[in-house]
Design an enzyme around this catalytic site. Structure first.
Site, short mmCIF file in Angstrom:
data_model
loop_
_atom_site.label_atom_id
_atom_site.label_comp_id
_atom_site.label_asym_id
_atom_site.label_seq_id
_atom_site.Cartn_x
_atom_site.Cartn_y
_atom_site.Cartn_z
N PHE A 45 35.23 52.87 40.58
CA PHE A 45 36.29 52.39 39.68
C PHE A 45 36.18 50.89 39.51
O PHE A 45 36.19 50.15 40.49
CB PHE A 45 37.68 52.75 40.19
CG PHE A 45 38.75 52.36 39.21
CD1 PHE A 45 39.01 53.14 38.08
CD2 PHE A 45 39.45 51.17 39.35
CE1 PHE A 45 39.95 52.76 37.14
CE2 PHE A 45 40.39 50.77 38.40
CZ PHE A 45 40.65 51.57 37.30
N ASP A 63 32.16 44.74 43.91
CA ASP A 63 33.53 44.75 43.43
C ASP A 63 34.43 44.85 44.66
O ASP A 63 34.63 45.93 45.21
CB ASP A 63 33.73 45.95 42.48
CG ASP A 63 35.17 46.08 41.99
OD1 ASP A 63 36.06 45.40 42.55
OD2 ASP A 63 35.40 46.87 41.05
N LYS A 78 43.45 42.14 43.14
CA LYS A 78 44.59 42.73 43.87
C LYS A 78 45.31 41.81 44.88
O LYS A 78 46.33 41.24 44.55
CB LYS A 78 44.16 44.03 44.52
CG LYS A 78 43.90 45.13 43.47
CD LYS A 78 43.88 46.51 44.05
CE LYS A 78 44.01 47.57 42.98
NZ LYS A 78 42.76 47.98 42.34
#
Ligand SMILES: *Cc1c(COP(=O)(O)O)cnc(C)c1O
Length: 398
Positions: free
Chosen positions: A138, A223, A252
């Site tokens: 993702f 990532d 995040k």
């Protein structure tokens, strides 16, 4: 506004892009959030790995308040100190030499993809632009990042996708070796697949991928949008996995809840960007960077990272014990405070039952529970979670 009314208005005014729990959160304190009626919930979601210092951390609140009063935004036409200072902290504590700031994980990955293409283009000319990514990954919801995402459900209906991506099985060396051609610019992966169900990359696999990249001058992009900022017990997950990337993305946890993303790279790669080649109006604004700096300072004073490591081990051990006792638990996976539990039952049921018992947890996919609490979570709160899960699983078996 009562939750039911809010839900109706949400249905009326918001595009229907989310499946939401029947809960309206009005306030947060530490590891807990509160609903309208003042009911308390232990937060094992943490805004999906975002609220790493919990809710209302005094240092973070003060940094935001001070910066808001001083200067919220100024544009990248000018220098602002918080942006430079945050970049310095990230560079001082990582493999990277340079940082580009943006506002989300998808944007950070978008920057990484553009940087990799540009680097390859400048060095090898047009045509060497392909990026190999992982199945079940993702990377975000923009057109480039949803194309990078190896999940059909994220891509469906948005075709044509961006050209130049190919997908290989995670942790499969042979597949990635075969996928790399003379057109490949980069390999992109999450050190731990988060949304995909909490799958940790094997150390040996990563080492081989690193070697492959070095041999072919293919860039390695990590990532770390979910795994970064202490989530796994070290500031970045790659530190524990024994391999350094050429480019790394963060978001995040970086702002502790304030939107911010970052793309980090080594000097030789970062040089591919020059004035005008990439930009963001809001990227690196003083408010978000002041929040990021406060988060970094709290993390780097050591105690929070230690806590994350110890609580991660405690949670992993507790979940493994839970697996021994309950047949519905198929597997426990993760690192630090990013833990996943694969079940033999519908995860949604467990999420609802936990909610009814005052605990917020998150499911990813149909059968995986994901635990990404604030890094300040305590033994007692983890015990509460484990007891609650045991109750739910026992009832299930009965
Ligand atoms: C959440 C996430 C993203 C996307 O971040 P947004 O801020 O929602 O754009 C990208 N990559 C990973 C690994 C993530 O967990």
């Amino acid at each position: 506004m009562p939750t039911e009314e809010l839900k109706q208005d949400a249905t009326h005014y918001l595009m229907h892009t989310y499946t939401r729990q029947p809960l309206s959160i009005v306030r947060g304190r530490g590891t807990k959030v509160y609903d309208l009626e003042g009911r308390e919930y232990i937060d094992f979601v943490g805004g999906i790995a975002v609220n790493i210092l919990g809710h209302g951390h005094p240092d973070l609140v003060q940094a935001i308040q001070r910066q808001a009063a001083q200067l919220i935004h100024a544009s990248n036409l000018y220098y602002t100190e918080p942006q430079v200072k945050l970049a310095q902290v990230l560079v001082d504590h990582s493999f990277a030499d340079k940082v580009f700031f943006c506002n989300s994980g998808a944007e950070a990955n978008e920057a990484a993809i553009k940087l990799a293409r540009r680097y390859s283009h400048d060095k090898y000319g047009a045509g060497r632009f392909e990026i190999v990514t992982m199945k079940n990954s993702f990377h975000g919801r923009t057109m480039a990042t949803l194309t990078a995402t190896g999940q059909e459900k994220v891509q469906k209906g948005y075709e044509p996708l961006l050209p130049g991506f190919s997908y290989v099985a995670f942790n499969n060396l042979e597949e990635v070796e075969q996928a790399v051609t003379d057109k490949t610019a980069a390999i992109m992966l999450e050190p731990i697949q988060g949304e995909g169900g909490v799958y940790v990359a094997d150390r040996e696999y990563l080492k081989q991928v690193r070697d492959l990249c070095a041999r072919k001058d293919v860039l390695l992009i990590f990532d770390e949008v979910q795994t970064g900022m202490g989530r796994t017990g070290t500031l970045f997950a790659y530190e524990q996995l024994g391999v350094q990337p050429d480019i790394m993305t963060l978001a995040k946890g970086l702002g502790g809840g304030v939107p911010i993303g970052a793309c980090l790279a080594t000097d030789s790669v970062a040089k591919a960007f020059s004035p005008g080649s990439h930009a963001s109006t809001f990227g690196g604004n003083p408010l978000a960077c002041a929040a990021g700096l406060a988060v970094c300072r709290v993390l780097l004073d050591g105690r929070v990272l230690d806590q994350a490591r110890r609580m991660g081990e405690y949670l992993a051990k507790g979940l493994s014990d839970c697996k021994e006792r309950h047949r519905v638990v198929r597997e426990v996976r993760g690192l630090g405070l990013l833990q996943g539990v694969e079940l033999d039952m519908d995860g949604k049921v467990v999420v609802s039952e936990c909610l009814a018992r005052g605990i917020l947890i998150n499911g990813t996919g149909e059968h995986v529970l994901r635990f990404v609490p604030p890094l300040i979570i305590t033994h007692l709160e983890i015990d509460r979670l484990l007891d609650t899960l045991a109750q739910i699983f026992s009832k299930q078996a009965a």
